[in-house]
Design a protein around this motif. Structure first.
Motif, PDB file in Angstrom:
ATOM      1  N   PHE A  64      -5.605  -2.141   4.684  1.00  0.00           N
ATOM      2  CA  PHE A  64      -6.325  -0.877   4.704  1.00  0.00           C
ATOM      3  C   PHE A  64      -7.722  -1.174   5.220  1.00  0.00           C
ATOM      4  CE2 PHE A  64      -3.328  -1.031   1.181  1.00  0.00           C
ATOM      5  CZ  PHE A  64      -2.509   0.056   1.461  1.00  0.00           C
ATOM      6  N   GLY A  65      -7.912  -1.019   6.517  1.00  0.00           N
ATOM      7  CA  GLY A  65      -9.191  -1.375   7.109  1.00  0.00           C
ATOM      8  C   GLY A  65      -9.452  -2.864   6.953  1.00  0.00           C
ATOM      9  N   ASP A  66     -10.588  -3.212   6.356  1.00  0.00           N
ATOM     10  CA  ASP A  66     -10.928  -4.623   6.170  1.00  0.00           C
ATOM     11  C   ASP A  66     -10.304  -5.206   4.902  1.00  0.00           C
ATOM     12  OD1 ASP A  66     -12.386  -3.339   4.224  1.00  0.00           O
ATOM     13  OD2 ASP A  66     -14.317  -4.236   4.756  1.00  0.00           O
ATOM     14  N   LEU A  67      -9.498  -4.398   4.203  1.00  0.00           N
ATOM     15  CA  LEU A  67      -8.915  -4.815   2.932  1.00  0.00           C
ATOM     16  C   LEU A  67      -7.458  -5.229   3.124  1.00  0.00           C
ATOM     17  CD1 LEU A  67      -9.552  -4.907  -0.189  1.00  0.00           C
ATOM     18  CD2 LEU A  67      -8.409  -2.685  -0.319  1.00  0.00           C
ATOM     19  N   THR A  68      -7.102  -6.405   2.584  1.00  0.00           N
ATOM     20  CA  THR A  68      -5.726  -6.900   2.635  1.00  0.00           C
ATOM     21  C   THR A  68      -5.243  -7.142   1.224  1.00  0.00           C
ATOM     22  OG1 THR A  68      -6.161  -8.020   4.740  1.00  0.00           O
ATOM     23  CG2 THR A  68      -4.191  -8.693   3.535  1.00  0.00           C
ATOM     24  N   PHE A  69      -4.056  -6.618   0.919  1.00  0.00           N
ATOM     25  CA  PHE A  69      -3.469  -6.764  -0.416  1.00  0.00           C
ATOM     26  C   PHE A  69      -2.104  -7.412  -0.283  1.00  0.00           C
ATOM     27  CE2 PHE A  69      -1.351  -4.408  -4.168  1.00  0.00           C
ATOM     28  CZ  PHE A  69      -1.644  -5.455  -5.038  1.00  0.00           C
ATOM     29  N   GLU A  70      -1.967  -8.626  -0.811  1.00  0.00           N
ATOM     30  CA  GLU A  70      -0.688  -9.329  -0.842  1.00  0.00           C
ATOM     31  C   GLU A  70       0.044  -8.892  -2.112  1.00  0.00           C
ATOM     32  OE1 GLU A  70       0.612 -11.305   1.347  1.00  0.00           O
ATOM     33  OE2 GLU A  70      -1.025 -11.964   2.650  1.00  0.00           O
ATOM     34  N   ALA A  71       1.030  -8.011  -1.957  1.00  0.00           N
ATOM     35  CA  ALA A  71       1.695  -7.438  -3.129  1.00  0.00           C
ATOM     36  C   ALA A  71       2.447  -8.480  -3.935  1.00  0.00           C
ATOM     37  CB  ALA A  71       2.646  -6.327  -2.700  1.00  0.00           C
ATOM     38  N   ALA A  72       3.039  -9.473  -3.251  1.00  0.00           N
ATOM     39  CA  ALA A  72       3.842 -10.467  -3.958  1.00  0.00           C
ATOM     40  C   ALA A  72       2.978 -11.417  -4.771  1.00  0.00           C
ATOM     41  CB  ALA A  72       4.700 -11.250  -2.965  1.00  0.00           C
ATOM     42  N   SER A  73       1.880 -11.881  -4.194  1.00  0.00           N
ATOM     43  CA  SER A  73       1.024 -12.858  -4.878  1.00  0.00           C
ATOM     44  C   SER A  73      -0.159 -12.211  -5.586  1.00  0.00           C
ATOM     45  CB  SER A  73       0.489 -13.882  -3.870  1.00  0.00           C
ATOM     46  OG  SER A  73      -0.299 -13.239  -2.867  1.00  0.00           O
ATOM     47  N   LEU A  74      -0.321 -10.881  -5.395  1.00  0.00           N
ATOM     48  CA  LEU A  74      -1.434 -10.139  -5.999  1.00  0.00           C
ATOM     49  C   LEU A  74      -2.784 -10.699  -5.577  1.00  0.00           C
ATOM     50  CD1 LEU A  74      -0.001  -9.632  -9.601  1.00  0.00           C
ATOM     51  CD2 LEU A  74      -0.013  -8.009  -7.716  1.00  0.00           C
ATOM     52  N   GLU A  75      -2.861 -11.129  -4.327  1.00  0.00           N
ATOM     53  CA  GLU A  75      -4.117 -11.628  -3.772  1.00  0.00           C
ATOM     54  C   GLU A  75      -4.773 -10.531  -2.941  1.00  0.00           C
ATOM     55  OE1 GLU A  75      -3.147 -15.112  -1.589  1.00  0.00           O
ATOM     56  OE2 GLU A  75      -2.852 -16.358  -3.370  1.00  0.00           O
ATOM     57  N   VAL A  76      -6.069 -10.406  -3.091  1.00  0.00           N
ATOM     58  CA  VAL A  76      -6.820  -9.373  -2.383  1.00  0.00           C
ATOM     59  C   VAL A  76      -7.906 -10.053  -1.558  1.00  0.00           C
ATOM     60  CG1 VAL A  76      -8.241  -7.296  -2.623  1.00  0.00           C
ATOM     61  CG2 VAL A  76      -6.392  -7.747  -4.255  1.00  0.00           C
ATOM     62  N   ARG A  77      -8.038  -9.627  -0.306  1.00  0.00           N
ATOM     63  CA  ARG A  77      -9.085 -10.166   0.566  1.00  0.00           C
ATOM     64  C   ARG A  77      -9.803  -9.028   1.261  1.00  0.00           C
ATOM     65  NH1 ARG A  77      -5.061 -13.946   0.837  1.00  0.00           N
ATOM     66  NH2 ARG A  77      -5.686 -16.123   0.539  1.00  0.00           N
ATOM     67  N   ARG A  78     -11.083  -9.232   1.449  1.00  0.00           N
ATOM     68  CA  ARG A  78     -11.897  -8.274   2.189  1.00  0.00           C
ATOM     69  C   ARG A  78     -12.590  -9.025   3.313  1.00  0.00           C
ATOM     70  NH1 ARG A  78     -16.931  -4.614  -0.130  1.00  0.00           N
ATOM     71  NH2 ARG A  78     -17.114  -3.250   1.705  1.00  0.00           N
ATOM     72  N   ASP A  79     -12.291  -8.652   4.539  1.00  0.00           N
ATOM     73  CA  ASP A  79     -12.774  -9.390   5.703  1.00  0.00           C
ATOM     74  C   ASP A  79     -12.389 -10.858   5.611  1.00  0.00           C
ATOM     75  OD1 ASP A  79     -13.891  -7.403   7.281  1.00  0.00           O
ATOM     76  OD2 ASP A  79     -15.817  -7.472   6.247  1.00  0.00           O
ATOM     77  N   GLY A  80     -11.217 -11.126   5.047  1.00  0.00           N
ATOM     78  CA  GLY A  80     -10.732 -12.491   4.939  1.00  0.00           C
ATOM     79  C   GLY A  80     -11.245 -13.262   3.753  1.00  0.00           C
ATOM     80  N   THR A  81     -12.191 -12.689   3.020  1.00  0.00           N
ATOM     81  CA  THR A  81     -12.771 -13.364   1.850  1.00  0.00           C
ATOM     82  C   THR A  81     -12.050 -12.919   0.587  1.00  0.00           C
ATOM     83  OG1 THR A  81     -14.944 -13.427   2.915  1.00  0.00           O
ATOM     84  CG2 THR A  81     -14.870 -13.761   0.527  1.00  0.00           C
ATOM     85  N   PRO A  82     -11.573 -13.871  -0.248  1.00  0.00           N
ATOM     86  CA  PRO A  82     -10.875 -13.486  -1.486  1.00  0.00           C
ATOM     87  C   PRO A  82     -11.751 -12.630  -2.391  1.00  0.00           C
ATOM     88  CG  PRO A  82     -10.563 -15.824  -1.015  1.00  0.00           C
ATOM     89  CD  PRO A  82     -11.623 -15.338  -0.065  1.00  0.00           C
ATOM     90  N   VAL A  83     -11.137 -11.631  -3.004  1.00  0.00           N
ATOM     91  CA  VAL A  83     -11.823 -10.745  -3.941  1.00  0.00           C
ATOM     92  C   VAL A  83     -11.211 -10.960  -5.325  1.00  0.00           C
ATOM     93  CG1 VAL A  83     -12.369  -8.364  -4.536  1.00  0.00           C
ATOM     94  CG2 VAL A  83     -12.242  -9.055  -2.132  1.00  0.00           C
ATOM     95  N   SER A  84     -12.048 -11.247  -6.304  1.00  0.00           N
ATOM     96  CA  SER A  84     -11.571 -11.469  -7.667  1.00  0.00           C
ATOM     97  C   SER A  84     -11.543 -10.142  -8.423  1.00  0.00           C
ATOM     98  CB  SER A  84     -12.484 -12.467  -8.393  1.00  0.00           C
ATOM     99  OG  SER A  84     -12.069 -12.647  -9.735  1.00  0.00           O
ATOM    100  N   LEU A  85     -10.345  -9.745  -8.853  1.00  0.00           N
ATOM    101  CA  LEU A  85     -10.191  -8.497  -9.586  1.00  0.00           C
ATOM    102  C   LEU A  85      -9.641  -8.763 -10.980  1.00  0.00           C
ATOM    103  CD1 LEU A  85      -8.543  -6.170  -6.886  1.00  0.00           C
ATOM    104  CD2 LEU A  85     -10.961  -6.430  -7.417  1.00  0.00           C
ATOM    105  N   THR A  86     -10.052  -7.934 -11.940  1.00  0.00           N
ATOM    106  CA  THR A  86      -9.497  -8.012 -13.281  1.00  0.00           C
ATOM    107  C   THR A  86      -8.084  -7.439 -13.267  1.00  0.00           C
ATOM    108  OG1 THR A  86     -10.283  -5.834 -13.935  1.00  0.00           O
ATOM    109  CG2 THR A  86     -11.795  -7.684 -14.245  1.00  0.00           C
ATOM    110  N   THR A  87      -7.362  -7.597 -14.381  1.00  0.00           N
ATOM    111  CA  THR A  87      -6.012  -7.053 -14.479  1.00  0.00           C
ATOM    112  C   THR A  87      -6.011  -5.547 -14.274  1.00  0.00           C
ATOM    113  OG1 THR A  87      -5.352  -8.803 -16.002  1.00  0.00           O
ATOM    114  CG2 THR A  87      -3.984  -6.838 -15.953  1.00  0.00           C
ATOM    115  N   VAL A  88      -6.965  -4.851 -14.878  1.00  0.00           N
ATOM    116  CA  VAL A  88      -7.042  -3.400 -14.728  1.00  0.00           C
ATOM    117  C   VAL A  88      -7.289  -3.033 -13.272  1.00  0.00           C
ATOM    118  CG1 VAL A  88      -8.423  -1.359 -15.281  1.00  0.00           C
ATOM    119  CG2 VAL A  88      -7.777  -2.939 -17.088  1.00  0.00           C
ATOM    120  N   GLU A  89      -8.218  -3.732 -12.630  1.00  0.00           N
ATOM    121  CA  GLU A  89      -8.538  -3.434 -11.241  1.00  0.00           C
ATOM    122  C   GLU A  89      -7.353  -3.704 -10.323  1.00  0.00           C
ATOM    123  OE1 GLU A  89     -13.222  -4.563 -12.031  1.00  0.00           O
ATOM    124  OE2 GLU A  89     -11.894  -5.972 -11.014  1.00  0.00           O
TER     125      GLU A  89
END
Length: 243
Positions: A154-179
């Motif tokens: 989604f734009g600069d946001l990448t969400f790996e559904a299987a591994s639950l990894e999130v990246r923004r402009d290629g940089t990992p984003v740390s999210l809480t369980t709720v997030e």
């Protein structure tokens, strides 16, 4: 013939300076199968937390010495244990401060023990490994070979559904369980408005209409990490992820 002792499935740290409320809450939680460690102030509560990490912490907001919001912040710095705040005040500012300090939910006094127990159990379910629950729902992948499992972008946001990894402009984003769960719901239906009540049910496991401020604050925290423009507010309805 003696009755079998009740099974204690989860350890709860209860920190409450009012002796009557502390005793009544401890009794109610114990009757519902929790094993409770009680403390009368924030500093004692922090000591108990460090000595024996509980499964969940229930903290009064207004306490002498180390108040509940400060204690929640200290706990969050050291652990991902779910934290629920109790308060006789329902001012939105107090709620926001508690949630931004890292608390996962709150109840206002006086409260029914049954409601408190339901919220604790919902938090504990949420705290279980998220990947265990992802498999129980429809996959967040686009149609294609099952082994492919492409990332969602989604734009600069990448969400790996299987591994639950999130990246923004290629940089990992740390999210809480709720997030993560919020993002998962939005990513499953990009462009679709999700109401606050629906998010309460899916993310917080609340099947009744609760106080939606917990949704609003959590969405604000998610926005700060993935881009404020990525999640749009639909006034009077809820939120949607911009495709």
């Amino acid at each position: 013939m003696h009755d079998a002792p009740a099974q204690h499935t989860h350890d709860v740290l209860l920190v409450e300076d009012d002796e009557v409320i502390r005793a009544a809450t401890e009794l109610g939680l114990t009757d519902h199968g929790f094993r409770v460690t009680a403390a009368a102030d924030g500093l004692d509560g922090l000591r108990h937390f460090r000595e024996r990490t509980p499964d969940i912490a229930v903290l009064d907001v207004m306490m002498p010495g180390l108040d509940g919001v400060s204690l929640a912040r200290r706990i969050r710095e050291e652990s991902g244990v779910p934290v629920l705040l109790m308060s006789a005040r329902c001012d939105p500012v107090d709620v926001v401060l508690g949630l931004e300090a890292g608390a996962d939910d709150y109840v206002t006094k006086p409260f029914d023990v049954g409601v408190l127990v339901a919220r604790l159990r919902a938090l504990l379910r949420r705290a279980a490994p998220l990947t265990d629950r992802v498999t129980a729902r429809e996959p967040l992948t686009v149609p294609g070979p099952p082994a492919a499992a492409p990332a969602l972008r989604f734009g600069d946001l990448t969400f790996e559904a299987a591994s639950l990894e999130v990246r923004r402009d290629g940089t990992p984003v740390s999210l809480t369980t709720v997030e993560l769960k919020l993002l998962r719901e939005f990513a499953a239906s990009p462009g679709t408005v999700l109401t606050r009540d629906l998010l309460l049910e899916r993310v917080w496991d609340y099947v009744w209409s609760g106080d939606t401020r917990v949704v609003d604050v959590s969405v604000q925290r998610l926005r700060a990490k993935i881009g404020r423009e990525r999640i749009e507010t639909v006034r009077g309805f809820g939120y949607k992820l911009r495709p």
